[in-house]
Design an enzyme around this catalytic site. Structure first.
Site, PDB file in Angstrom:
ATOM      1  N   ASP A  63       0.921  -1.348   0.017  1.00 56.33           N
ATOM      2  CA  ASP A  63      -0.055   0.012  -0.250  1.00 56.33           C
ATOM      3  C   ASP A  63       0.992   1.173  -0.087  1.00 56.33           C
ATOM      4  O   ASP A  63       1.740   1.420   0.889  1.00 56.33           O
ATOM      5  CB  ASP A  63      -0.966  -0.141   1.319  1.00 56.33           C
ATOM      6  CG  ASP A  63      -2.009   1.092   1.414  1.00 56.33           C
ATOM      7  OD1 ASP A  63      -1.636   2.142   0.719  1.00 56.33           O
ATOM      8  OD2 ASP A  63      -2.802   0.895   1.919  1.00 56.33           O
ATOM      9  N   VAL A  64       0.863   2.028  -1.098  1.00 54.70           N
ATOM     10  CA  VAL A  64       1.865   3.099  -1.320  1.00 54.70           C
ATOM     11  C   VAL A  64       1.289   4.347  -0.402  1.00 54.70           C
ATOM     12  O   VAL A  64       2.254   5.116  -0.190  1.00 54.70           O
ATOM     13  CB  VAL A  64       2.140   3.659  -2.604  1.00 54.70           C
ATOM     14  CG1 VAL A  64       2.352   2.521  -3.470  1.00 54.70           C
ATOM     15  CG2 VAL A  64       0.544   4.257  -3.004  1.00 54.70           C
ATOM     16  N   ASN A  90       2.429   3.315 -10.435  1.00 53.67           N
ATOM     17  CA  ASN A  90       1.181   3.350 -11.295  1.00 53.67           C
ATOM     18  C   ASN A  90       0.100   3.504 -10.574  1.00 53.67           C
ATOM     19  O   ASN A  90      -0.823   3.802 -10.978  1.00 53.67           O
ATOM     20  CB  ASN A  90       1.374   1.907 -12.220  1.00 53.67           C
ATOM     21  CG  ASN A  90      -0.017   1.755 -12.730  1.00 53.67           C
ATOM     22  OD1 ASN A  90      -0.276   2.244 -13.653  1.00 53.67           O
ATOM     23  ND2 ASN A  90      -0.828   0.722 -12.119  1.00 53.67           N
ATOM     24  N   TYR A 166      -7.660  15.171  -8.443  1.00 55.74           N
ATOM     25  CA  TYR A 166      -6.904  14.275  -9.338  1.00 55.74           C
ATOM     26  C   TYR A 166      -5.727  14.948 -10.029  1.00 55.74           C
ATOM     27  O   TYR A 166      -4.569  14.488 -10.133  1.00 55.74           O
ATOM     28  CB  TYR A 166      -7.698  13.554 -10.204  1.00 55.74           C
ATOM     29  CG  TYR A 166      -7.227  12.433 -11.197  1.00 55.74           C
ATOM     30  CD1 TYR A 166      -6.401  11.234 -10.925  1.00 55.74           C
ATOM     31  CD2 TYR A 166      -6.794  12.663 -12.644  1.00 55.74           C
ATOM     32  CE1 TYR A 166      -5.841  10.428 -11.773  1.00 55.74           C
ATOM     33  CE2 TYR A 166      -6.224  11.956 -13.663  1.00 55.74           C
ATOM     34  CZ  TYR A 166      -5.825  10.778 -12.937  1.00 55.74           C
ATOM     35  OH  TYR A 166      -5.206   9.901 -13.801  1.00 55.74           O
ATOM     36  N   LYS A 170      -1.609  14.940 -10.214  1.00 56.76           N
ATOM     37  CA  LYS A 170      -0.855  14.636 -11.026  1.00 56.76           C
ATOM     38  C   LYS A 170       0.027  15.948 -11.603  1.00 56.76           C
ATOM     39  O   LYS A 170       1.391  15.621 -11.828  1.00 56.76           O
ATOM     40  CB  LYS A 170      -1.539  14.311 -12.433  1.00 56.76           C
ATOM     41  CG  LYS A 170      -2.414  13.118 -11.978  1.00 56.76           C
ATOM     42  CD  LYS A 170      -1.489  11.802 -11.909  1.00 56.76           C
ATOM     43  CE  LYS A 170      -2.323  10.503 -11.787  1.00 56.76           C
ATOM     44  NZ  LYS A 170      -1.238   9.428 -11.713  1.00 56.76           N
TER      45      LYS A 170
HETATM   46  N1  LIG Z   1      -7.214   4.883 -17.192  1.00 58.73           N
HETATM   47  C1  LIG Z   1      -6.909   6.019 -17.766  1.00 58.73           C
HETATM   48  O1  LIG Z   1      -7.551   6.679 -18.490  1.00 58.73           O
HETATM   49  C2  LIG Z   1      -5.632   6.909 -17.213  1.00 58.73           C
HETATM   50  C3  LIG Z   1      -5.011   7.905 -17.786  1.00 58.73           C
HETATM   51  C4  LIG Z   1      -3.957   8.682 -17.596  1.00 58.73           C
HETATM   52  C5  LIG Z   1      -3.370   8.213 -16.146  1.00 58.73           C
HETATM   53  N2  LIG Z   1      -4.036   7.033 -15.581  1.00 58.73           N
HETATM   54  C6  LIG Z   1      -3.128   6.607 -14.407  1.00 58.73           C
HETATM   55  O2  LIG Z   1      -2.927   5.275 -14.669  1.00 58.73           O
HETATM   56  C7  LIG Z   1      -2.572   4.662 -13.470  1.00 58.73           C
HETATM   57  C8  LIG Z   1      -3.192   3.435 -13.249  1.00 58.73           C
HETATM   58  O3  LIG Z   1      -4.755   3.535 -13.453  1.00 58.73           O
HETATM   59  P1  LIG Z   1      -5.776   2.492 -14.073  1.00 58.73           P
HETATM   60  O4  LIG Z   1      -6.416   3.413 -15.235  1.00 58.73           O
HETATM   61  O5  LIG Z   1      -5.055   1.298 -14.316  1.00 58.73           O
HETATM   62  O6  LIG Z   1      -6.619   2.489 -12.961  1.00 58.73           O
HETATM   63  P2  LIG Z   1      -7.375   1.243 -12.120  1.00 58.73           P
HETATM   64  O7  LIG Z   1      -7.885  -0.128 -12.875  1.00 58.73           O
HETATM   65  O8  LIG Z   1      -8.402   1.774 -11.195  1.00 58.73           O
HETATM   66  O9  LIG Z   1      -6.072   0.836 -11.384  1.00 58.73           O
HETATM   67  C9  LIG Z   1      -5.603   1.559 -10.129  1.00 58.73           C
HETATM   68  C10 LIG Z   1      -4.630   0.630  -9.314  1.00 58.73           C
HETATM   69  O10 LIG Z   1      -4.228   1.301  -8.324  1.00 58.73           O
HETATM   70  C11 LIG Z   1      -4.196   0.764  -7.034  1.00 58.73           C
HETATM   71  N3  LIG Z   1      -4.282   1.375  -5.779  1.00 58.73           N
HETATM   72  C12 LIG Z   1      -5.009   2.359  -5.470  1.00 58.73           C
HETATM   73  N4  LIG Z   1      -4.671   3.050  -4.280  1.00 58.73           N
HETATM   74  C13 LIG Z   1      -3.546   2.326  -3.884  1.00 58.73           C
HETATM   75  C14 LIG Z   1      -2.706   2.051  -2.811  1.00 58.73           C
HETATM   76  N5  LIG Z   1      -2.852   3.037  -1.854  1.00 58.73           N
HETATM   77  N6  LIG Z   1      -1.571   1.317  -2.838  1.00 58.73           N
HETATM   78  C15 LIG Z   1      -1.139   0.562  -3.687  1.00 58.73           C
HETATM   79  N7  LIG Z   1      -2.101   0.628  -4.955  1.00 58.73           N
HETATM   80  C16 LIG Z   1      -3.288   1.346  -4.859  1.00 58.73           C
HETATM   81  C17 LIG Z   1      -5.588  -0.011  -7.001  1.00 58.73           C
HETATM   82  O11 LIG Z   1      -5.935  -1.246  -6.220  1.00 58.73           O
HETATM   83  P3  LIG Z   1      -7.136  -1.741  -5.741  1.00 58.73           P
HETATM   84  O12 LIG Z   1      -7.882  -2.553  -6.918  1.00 58.73           O
HETATM   85  O13 LIG Z   1      -6.902  -2.179  -4.658  1.00 58.73           O
HETATM   86  O14 LIG Z   1      -8.015  -0.428  -5.710  1.00 58.73           O
HETATM   87  C18 LIG Z   1      -5.618  -0.644  -8.769  1.00 58.73           C
HETATM   88  O15 LIG Z   1      -4.725  -1.915  -8.825  1.00 58.73           O
HETATM   89  C19 LIG Z   1      -3.244   5.600 -12.298  1.00 58.73           C
HETATM   90  O16 LIG Z   1      -2.013   6.418 -11.841  1.00 58.73           O
HETATM   91  C20 LIG Z   1      -3.923   6.604 -13.029  1.00 58.73           C
HETATM   92  O17 LIG Z   1      -3.840   7.837 -12.764  1.00 58.73           O
HETATM   93  C21 LIG Z   1      -5.003   6.362 -16.118  1.00 58.73           C
END
Ligand SMILES: NC(=O)c1ccc[n+]([C@@H]2O[C@H](COP(=O)([O-])OP(=O)(O)OC[C@H]3O[C@@H](n4cnc5c(N)ncnc54)[C@H](OP(=O)(O)O)[C@@H]3O)[C@@H](O)[C@H]2O)c1
Length: 244
Positions: A63-64, A90, A166, A170
């Site tokens: 957990d970060v 990530n 958010y 970022k």
């Molecule tokens: N999807 C997009 O359009 C997009 C665009 C730009 C940037 N991003 C970035 O990409 C990254 C990944 O996002 P995603 O799209 O893959 O979303 P996601 O499917 O919601 O995945 C987020 C991940 O972060 C984990 N997480 C949340 N809080 C945490 C904590 N305190 N410690 C460790 N892990 C934690 C979640 O774990 P749980 O399953 O336990 O909740 C999940 O595994 C993020 O940084 C997001 O801001 C995404």
């Protein structure tokens, strides 16, 4: 493909979404990958899905937002591999209202804990292991919604988007990227921010216009596989540089 055999990566928040897909593709290239998950059961399920003959994926409960969890993660990788070649910050969340005038400060704090203090804490803690690598690199998974150049001007691509907690987290994470890259330049530790683009995952309510497969292939994997001559202190997307 085992062109990166022996290289060691940690991807945080990798039990689903972009993180899990990045782990899958790093394994395809022969990396040893620590799959970070804050939840044991969700992490195990992802490891079960991704493991197979010749694929070295290791569950790391992390957990970060929790300093003790980060300390334990450092010991775990130290004992298991002795070094770290690639850290991918990530893990990310998005909660709270859209407009700053209506967003609860506690929601902003919660988002900063994960999206800004998490990468800061983990990058600092992993430095001793990164220093043992010949090709050390940190990737902060950022967003074009954190680009001041795109959100800050009337004709910018995201001029009208309002996702205050958010976006500001970022922006702060981008600041960490630039300053840490300068700090670590002389040691050869590269630090970059990479934007995967609007992707169909939980964080977007699966509204993104691209799949995790495409997003990872075009952006995160491309920058993860760069060697020590790759860039540092940059903000990239699949098509090249983004404005800060
Ligand atoms: N999807 C997009 O359009 C997009 C665009 C730009 C940037 N991003 C970035 O990409 C990254 C990944 O996002 P995603 O799209 O893959 O979303 P996601 O499917 O919601 O995945 C987020 C991940 O972060 C984990 N997480 C949340 N809080 C945490 C904590 N305190 N410690 C460790 N892990 C934690 C979640 O774990 P749980 O399953 O336990 O909740 C999940 O595994 C993020 O940084 C997001 O801001 C995404």
């Amino acid at each position: 493909m085992d062109d990166f055999k022996g290289k060691v990566a940690l991807v945080t928040g990798a039990n689903k979404g972009l993180g899990k897909q990045l782990v899958r593709r790093l394994l395809d290239h022969g990396w040893t990958v620590y799959l970070g998950s804050r939840d044991l059961a969700r992490g195990k399920a992802a490891v079960d899905e991704l493991q197979g003959p010749g694929r070295d994926v290791r569950l790391l409960v992390l957990d970060v937002t929790d300093g003790e969890s980060v300390t334990q993660a450092v010991s775990h990788i130290e004992q298991g591999s002795g070094l770290l070649d690639l850290l991918v910050n990530n893990a990310g969340i998005s909660v709270g209202g859209h407009h700053p005038s209506q967003t609860d400060i506690e929601d902003v704090r919660a988002v900063f804990e994960t999206n800004f203090f998490g990468p800061f804490r983990l990058s600092q803690a992993m430095l001793p292991l990164l220093r043992k690598s010949e090709t050390p690199s940190i990737i902060n998974v950022s967003s074009d919604l954190g680009s001041m150049g795109l959100i800050g001007y009337p004709d910018g691509a995201h001029a009208r988007t309002q996702l205050f907690a958010y976006q500001s987290s970022k922006v702060a994470q981008n600041g960490l990227t630039v300053l840490l890259a300068k700090d670590l330049y002389a040691e050869g530790i590269r630090v970059n921010a990479v934007n995967p683009g609007f992707t169909a995952t939980d964080i977007t309510g699966f509204r993104g216009d691209r799949t995790v497969e495409v997003a990872v292939e075009e952006s995160l994997l491309k920058y993860a596989l760069q060697g020590k001559d790759g860039p540092t202190g940059g903000f990239f997307t699949g098509r090249g540089s983004l404005p800060w």
